[in-house]
Design a protein around this motif. Structure first.
Motif, PDB file in Angstrom:
ATOM      1  N   LYS A   1       5.773   5.803  -4.591  1.00  0.00           N
ATOM      2  CA  LYS A   1       4.483   6.109  -5.206  1.00  0.00           C
ATOM      3  C   LYS A   1       3.796   4.863  -5.756  1.00  0.00           C
ATOM      4  CE  LYS A   1       5.813  10.841  -6.349  1.00  0.00           C
ATOM      5  NZ  LYS A   1       6.018  11.835  -7.444  1.00  0.00           N
ATOM      6  N   LYS A   2       4.556   3.793  -5.907  1.00  0.00           N
ATOM      7  CA  LYS A   2       3.947   2.554  -6.388  1.00  0.00           C
ATOM      8  C   LYS A   2       2.951   2.006  -5.380  1.00  0.00           C
ATOM      9  CE  LYS A   2       5.111  -2.180  -7.769  1.00  0.00           C
ATOM     10  NZ  LYS A   2       6.207  -3.167  -7.981  1.00  0.00           N
ATOM     11  N   ASN A   3       3.262   2.142  -4.096  1.00  0.00           N
ATOM     12  CA  ASN A   3       2.403   1.573  -3.051  1.00  0.00           C
ATOM     13  C   ASN A   3       1.653   2.625  -2.251  1.00  0.00           C
ATOM     14  OD1 ASN A   3       3.048  -1.427  -3.086  1.00  0.00           O
ATOM     15  ND2 ASN A   3       5.112  -0.557  -2.979  1.00  0.00           N
TER      16      ASN A   3
ATOM     17  N   ASP B   1      -3.629   8.750   9.595  1.00  0.00           N
ATOM     18  CA  ASP B   1      -3.919   9.893   8.726  1.00  0.00           C
ATOM     19  C   ASP B   1      -2.756  10.173   7.774  1.00  0.00           C
ATOM     20  OD1 ASP B   1      -6.393  10.217   9.880  1.00  0.00           O
ATOM     21  OD2 ASP B   1      -5.760  11.815  11.248  1.00  0.00           O
ATOM     22  N   LEU B   2      -1.540  10.038   8.277  1.00  0.00           N
ATOM     23  CA  LEU B   2      -0.371  10.284   7.431  1.00  0.00           C
ATOM     24  C   LEU B   2      -0.329   9.297   6.269  1.00  0.00           C
ATOM     25  CD1 LEU B   2       3.185  11.169   8.587  1.00  0.00           C
ATOM     26  CD2 LEU B   2       2.872   9.384   6.890  1.00  0.00           C
ATOM     27  N   MET B   3      -0.603   8.032   6.566  1.00  0.00           N
ATOM     28  CA  MET B   3      -0.555   7.015   5.513  1.00  0.00           C
ATOM     29  C   MET B   3      -1.740   7.140   4.550  1.00  0.00           C
ATOM     30  SD  MET B   3       2.288   5.706   6.104  1.00  0.00           S
ATOM     31  CE  MET B   3       2.335   4.316   4.994  1.00  0.00           C
ATOM     32  N   LEU B   4      -2.922   7.482   5.077  1.00  0.00           N
ATOM     33  CA  LEU B   4      -4.072   7.700   4.201  1.00  0.00           C
ATOM     34  C   LEU B   4      -3.820   8.871   3.255  1.00  0.00           C
ATOM     35  CD1 LEU B   4      -7.072   7.208   6.665  1.00  0.00           C
ATOM     36  CD2 LEU B   4      -6.420   5.693   4.784  1.00  0.00           C
ATOM     37  N   ASN B   5      -2.992   9.797   3.711  1.00  0.00           N
ATOM     38  CA  ASN B   5      -2.677  10.971   2.906  1.00  0.00           C
ATOM     39  C   ASN B   5      -1.586  10.684   1.865  1.00  0.00           C
ATOM     40  OD1 ASN B   5      -3.559  13.678   2.562  1.00  0.00           O
ATOM     41  ND2 ASN B   5      -1.598  14.408   3.352  1.00  0.00           N
ATOM     42  N   GLY B   6      -1.098   9.454   1.850  1.00  0.00           N
ATOM     43  CA  GLY B   6      -0.091   9.076   0.862  1.00  0.00           C
ATOM     44  C   GLY B   6       1.331   9.339   1.290  1.00  0.00           C
TER      45      GLY B   6
ATOM     46  N   GLN C   1       9.596  -5.712   3.382  1.00  0.00           N
ATOM     47  CA  GLN C   1      10.301  -4.952   2.373  1.00  0.00           C
ATOM     48  C   GLN C   1      10.573  -3.535   2.889  1.00  0.00           C
ATOM     49  OE1 GLN C   1      11.400  -6.508  -0.506  1.00  0.00           O
ATOM     50  NE2 GLN C   1      10.600  -8.268   0.619  1.00  0.00           N
ATOM     51  N   TYR C   2      11.185  -2.714   2.053  1.00  0.00           N
ATOM     52  CA  TYR C   2      11.632  -1.383   2.472  1.00  0.00           C
ATOM     53  C   TYR C   2      10.964  -0.324   1.602  1.00  0.00           C
ATOM     54  CZ  TYR C   2      14.979  -4.362   4.748  1.00  0.00           C
ATOM     55  OH  TYR C   2      15.541  -5.355   5.513  1.00  0.00           O
ATOM     56  N   HIS C   3      10.395   0.673   2.267  1.00  0.00           N
ATOM     57  CA  HIS C   3       9.635   1.692   1.553  1.00  0.00           C
ATOM     58  C   HIS C   3       9.948   3.083   2.107  1.00  0.00           C
ATOM     59  CE1 HIS C   3       7.139  -1.544  -0.144  1.00  0.00           C
ATOM     60  NE2 HIS C   3       7.137  -2.061   1.080  1.00  0.00           N
ATOM     61  N   ASN C   4       9.977   4.039   1.237  1.00  0.00           N
ATOM     62  CA  ASN C   4      10.095   5.443   1.628  1.00  0.00           C
ATOM     63  C   ASN C   4       8.685   6.008   1.736  1.00  0.00           C
ATOM     64  OD1 ASN C   4      10.100   8.360   1.327  1.00  0.00           O
ATOM     65  ND2 ASN C   4      12.226   8.249   0.679  1.00  0.00           N
ATOM     66  N   VAL C   5       8.282   6.358   2.963  1.00  0.00           N
ATOM     67  CA  VAL C   5       6.977   6.983   3.174  1.00  0.00           C
ATOM     68  C   VAL C   5       7.135   8.463   3.503  1.00  0.00           C
ATOM     69  CG1 VAL C   5       5.974   4.796   3.913  1.00  0.00           C
ATOM     70  CG2 VAL C   5       6.838   6.397   5.644  1.00  0.00           C
ATOM     71  N   GLY C   6       8.362   8.951   3.440  1.00  0.00           N
ATOM     72  CA  GLY C   6       8.620  10.377   3.612  1.00  0.00           C
ATOM     73  C   GLY C   6       8.995  10.819   5.001  1.00  0.00           C
TER      74      GLY C   6
ATOM     75  N   ASN D   1      -0.962  -3.378   0.597  1.00  0.00           N
ATOM     76  CA  ASN D   1       0.153  -3.219  -0.337  1.00  0.00           C
ATOM     77  C   ASN D   1       1.487  -3.490   0.355  1.00  0.00           C
ATOM     78  OD1 ASN D   1      -1.616  -2.508  -2.324  1.00  0.00           O
ATOM     79  ND2 ASN D   1      -0.919  -0.401  -2.551  1.00  0.00           N
ATOM     80  N   CYS D   2       1.554  -3.119   1.644  1.00  0.00           N
ATOM     81  CA  CYS D   2       2.792  -3.304   2.416  1.00  0.00           C
ATOM     82  C   CYS D   2       2.580  -4.114   3.689  1.00  0.00           C
ATOM     83  CB  CYS D   2       3.402  -1.950   2.783  1.00  0.00           C
ATOM     84  SG  CYS D   2       3.812  -0.915   1.365  1.00  0.00           S
ATOM     85  N   HIS D   3       1.401  -4.023   4.274  1.00  0.00           N
ATOM     86  CA  HIS D   3       1.104  -4.730   5.523  1.00  0.00           C
ATOM     87  C   HIS D   3       0.231  -5.937   5.207  1.00  0.00           C
ATOM     88  CE1 HIS D   3       2.846  -1.631   8.105  1.00  0.00           C
ATOM     89  NE2 HIS D   3       2.271  -0.732   7.320  1.00  0.00           N
TER      90      HIS D   3
END
Length: 352
Positions: A315-317, A301-306, A243-248, A232-234
């Motif tokens: 939340k789109k990606n 793990d952080l990315m798998l956890n959303g 692009q630019y994304h907020n992953v928290g 979705n991003c990579h």
């Protein structure tokens, strides 16, 4: 004004130099006037050179790239003589510095981590927040900013470069005159466009060598694409959508780094940062713009956890992805197959 110039339109000698340096990581590239590189193939898996934007006012030449290579490694460009561009982008740390947050000249602590330089010439915007539209502008900002600490020392530094006969001769040959702050950055940027990392085990596998990676990495590639939805991003050969994304990351701090929002003033960009390439990811810990995640396993793990919940989360990606422990191991094996055999080495620098 930037324009896309295809490699076919560059001088023949430039094309050969460019490709040779990309494959050999410049171990054999020298500033000698008689340098004539051999033809080498572009590393498998990467876009063509036609896809790389090169400013019309800074065309590639073999001599310019060789000069830029020396400047990239020269600590005399920093305000305190302590570091070069390479100091923050070293081979053993995936062309980052291995620190959570970078430390600049005069031991200045910087607010973000050093991003990797692999395939930087294919990027469209620079820095974690994309505030620089060209490598030349990014180089100038890093040089005059706390990274290299040249502000208030720039005239002195340029004077020292011009006083070195080895540099003096090269600048007159390449630019037709003395070194200036602007043409120093042009030479460094030209060199940085040759920092190509494409000949990874993954790339060799994709090119047909079935033995280049293990069966676990092959399964992990399917997990990466179809289960974890990392693409979705990579995505693509650069393994980033640019692009630019907020992953928290960092959004739970009292005064969070709002990232791309500072550039666009668009509330939707709050806490968004540029997707980093995953090439050489196994060596570029710690991770994310603030270096807050220590290991690749934790990052996965952080990315798998959303990601980390916050009101601006992409939340789109991003959403929680359920994988088995075997799939997680395979995914990590795939990511490690993107490791680059980095051979950037410091060339002889002018001493007089």
């Amino acid at each position: 004004m930037r324009s896309s110039i295809s490699a076919k339109k560059l001088l023949g000698s430039t094309i050969l130099f460019f490709v040779t340096c990309a494959v050999s990581a410049l171990t054999a590239c020298s500033p000698t006037s008689g340098f004539k590189p051999e033809i080498q193939p572009l590393p498998a898996g990467l876009p063509t050179y036609e896809a790389m934007e090169i400013p019309a006012d800074n065309p590639m030449t073999p001599e310019k790239v060789a000069l830029g290579r020396q400047l990239f490694f020269d600590k005399r460009l920093s305000g305190d003589g302590s570091r070069s561009c390479y100091s923050c982008h070293v081979c053993e740390h995936g062309l980052t510095d291995g620190l959570p947050k970078a430390i600049g000249a005069f031991d200045k602590k910087l607010p973000r981590s050093s991003p990797t330089l692999w395939n930087i010439g294919y990027q469209k915007q620079f820095y974690w927040d994309g505030r620089s539209p060209s490598l030349e502008k990014q180089a100038m900002a890093a040089w005059t900013g706390p990274n290299m600490g040249a502000k208030d020392h720039d005239a002195e530094i340029v004077g020292k470069i011009n006083a070195l006969q080895g540099y003096h001769e090269q600048f007159h040959k390449v630019f037709g005159g003395d070194a200036t702050a602007d043409n120093i950055m042009q030479a460094i940027s030209a060199y940085e466009r040759t920092i190509i990392g494409g000949n990874t085990p993954y790339d060799r596998w994709q090119a047909g060598d079935q033995s280049a990676v293990g069966e676990d990495a092959k399964r992990g590639f399917e997990v990466f694409k179809n289960v974890a939805k990392c693409t979705n991003c990579h995505d693509g050969a650069l393994v980033t959508d640019q692009q630019y994304h907020n992953v928290g990351i960092g959004m739970d701090q009292p005064e969070p780094d709002v990232g791309r929002f500072k550039v666009t003033n668009n509330p939707q960009d709050t806490g968004a940062f540029k997707t980093p390439t995953l090439r050489d990811i196994a060596k570029s810990a710690p991770y994310f713009h603030d270096g807050s995640v220590a290991t690749l396993e934790e990052a996965v793990d952080l990315m798998l956890n959303g990601g980390k919940p916050n009101e601006h989360l992409d939340k789109k990606n991003l959403e929680k992805r359920t994988v088995t422990e075997d799939q997680r191991r395979d995914l990590l094996a795939f990511l490690k197959s993107l490791t680059v055999d980095c051979k950037l080495t410091e060339p002889p620098l002018p001493q007089k």
